[in-house]
Design a protein around this motif. Structure first.
Motif, mmCIF file in Angstrom:
data_model
loop_
_atom_site.group_PDB
_atom_site.id
_atom_site.type_symbol
_atom_site.label_atom_id
_atom_site.label_comp_id
_atom_site.label_asym_id
_atom_site.label_seq_id
_atom_site.Cartn_x
_atom_site.Cartn_y
_atom_site.Cartn_z
ATOM 1 N N ASN A 137 109.404 -90.029 -42.987
ATOM 2 C CA ASN A 137 109.364 -89.152 -44.158
ATOM 3 C C ASN A 137 109.601 -89.964 -45.423
ATOM 4 O O ASN A 137 109.955 -91.147 -45.369
ATOM 5 N N ASN A 155 104.552 -88.415 -46.673
ATOM 6 C CA ASN A 155 104.741 -88.466 -45.222
ATOM 7 C C ASN A 155 103.537 -88.931 -44.387
ATOM 8 O O ASN A 155 102.746 -88.084 -43.903
ATOM 9 N N ASP A 232 107.780 -84.047 -41.816
ATOM 10 C CA ASP A 232 109.156 -83.825 -42.289
ATOM 11 C C ASP A 232 110.034 -83.362 -41.116
ATOM 12 O O ASP A 232 111.182 -83.773 -40.982
#
Ligand SMILES: NC(=O)c1ccc[n+]([C@@H]2O[C@H](COP(=O)([O-])OP(=O)(O)OC[C@H]3O[C@@H](n4cnc5c(N)ncnc54)[C@H](O)[C@@H]3O)[C@@H](O)[C@H]2O)c1
Length: 336
Positions: A137, A155, A232
């Motif tokens: 991330n 990301n 994420d």
């Protein structure tokens, strides 16, 4: 600059910032490789930022990295706030080891930092005949679909598979372009492409500074937003790292460590069809590449092919560095 001179300069600078020789070498090799494949946004332009964060005690130059065995396939690494390259290097090595022993490896890294280009970790696994996924991330850059404030990072999603001489390596940000390219455009006073970012009022902008203050757009609309969200969850929520927009921007946010998370999944490519995997991959790529070409296309490239060619073309050449970077390196090297 000659590659070997650049390498020893970077190592010297990082050792002056208290990294061990081994850790400094890992970082130097990654930064130089990024320059060779012309991913300048992930190369030497970041060296000062890493050093600034070490000086502010936001990166630990002498981390005690712990590897916890969850079972023989799965490991959790606490990076102890190391520079991202080092913990990711340990992470992918462990994921390779686990997959070689058990067919599948799953390694999470927490308390880490920016680790550069995902493809370099994927290349390590692919060389060992493994299929691989790498996730990390990054700080807020993309507004989730329907929101007007950035929350997801750019990301990246990286997938690699051995395919003979040139591996298949798809390594892509989930934003329309990676944030480093916008930072570089800002430095060089260049425009960014139309339609990749909005200013803080929600209007499309080609001005890099306005884009950095505004928000980047995800690739492929709500689908890209969903993929950024997935990364994420995989790199942040699952690993016990920062998530939901809490990852600190390494350039702008000095309020604490980044606490980035990485996830590596490695799979023995022979696990289902044995040694045939490589010949089937070659067949698969051949079938795509020989399709009739769309207007304006002379050939069809597969992911990773262009970067591999660039690496071969540039790897014996000197590395061009801007006067600004040379000046920064000189200053960083002057530190006692
Ligand atoms: N560490 C971080 O926080 C972070 C965040 C975002 C991105 N990154 C890295 O930045 C790097 C660059 O990302 P990007 O989004 O700019 O990648 P990109 O747009 O340059 O390439 C994306 C993918 O498309 C493939 N590709 C490119 N041209 C192609 C063509 N003509 N035909 C077929 N395939 C093609 C590439 O091989 C690559 O796999 C990646 O290595 C990524 O890991 C890192």
């Amino acid at each position: 600059m000659k590659k070997n001179i650049l390498r020893s300069n970077i190592i010297q600078i990082l050792k002056k910032h208290k990294l061990s020789k081994k850790h400094a070498e890992i970082c130097a090799d990654h930064l130089i490789k990024a320059e060779i494949v012309e991913a300048k946004s992930h190369g030497l332009m970041r060296l000062k930022m890493y050093c600034d964060r070490i000086k502010k005690k936001l990166i630990n130059p002498t981390p005690k990295i712990k590897i916890k065995k969850i079972n023989s396939s799965v490991s959790l690494i606490d990076a102890n706030n190391s520079i991202g390259f080092v913990s990711a290097d340990i992470g992918i090595s462990q994921a390779i080891k686990n997959a070689k022993k058990n067919g599948v490896g799953l390694v999470a890294v927490k308390n880490s930092g920016h680790y550069g280009l995902s493809s370099f970790y994927a290349e390590r696994a692919v060389k060992e005949n493994l299929v691989v996924f790498c996730f990390t991330n990054a700080p807020p850059a993309i507004a989730p679909h329907g929101a007007k404030k950035s929350l997801f990072g750019t990301n990246p999603i990286c997938f690699g598979a051995p395919a003979g001489k040139i591996p298949f390596i798809l390594d892509t940000s989930t934003s329309k372009i990676n944030r480093g390219k916008i930072r570089r455009a800002q430095k060089l006073n260049e425009k960014i492409p139309y339609g990749v970012a909005l200013d803080k009022f929600g209007n499309i902008t080609t001005n890099a500074t306005k884009a950095l203050k505004g928000t980047q757009l995800p690739m492929a609309g709500f689908r890209g937003s969903g993929l950024a969200w997935m990364v994420d969850i995989l790199s942040g929520v699952l690993t016990g790292s920062s998530h939901g927009g809490k990852t600190k921007d390494p350039f702008d946010d000095f309020s604490g460590p980044q606490n980035v998370g990485h996830l590596f999944i490695t799979i023995d490519s022979k696990i289902f069809i044995g040694k045939k995997f490589i010949s089937e991959m070659k067949k698969n790529i051949r079938l795509v590449k020989k399709l009739p070409k769309a207007k304006g296309f002379k050939s069809i490239f597969y992911p990773g092919e262009r970067k591999n060619k660039l690496y071969k073309k540039n790897s014996n050449k000197d590395i061009p560095l801007s006067p600004e970077i040379l000046n920064q390196m000189e200053k960083l090297n002057a530190i006692k």
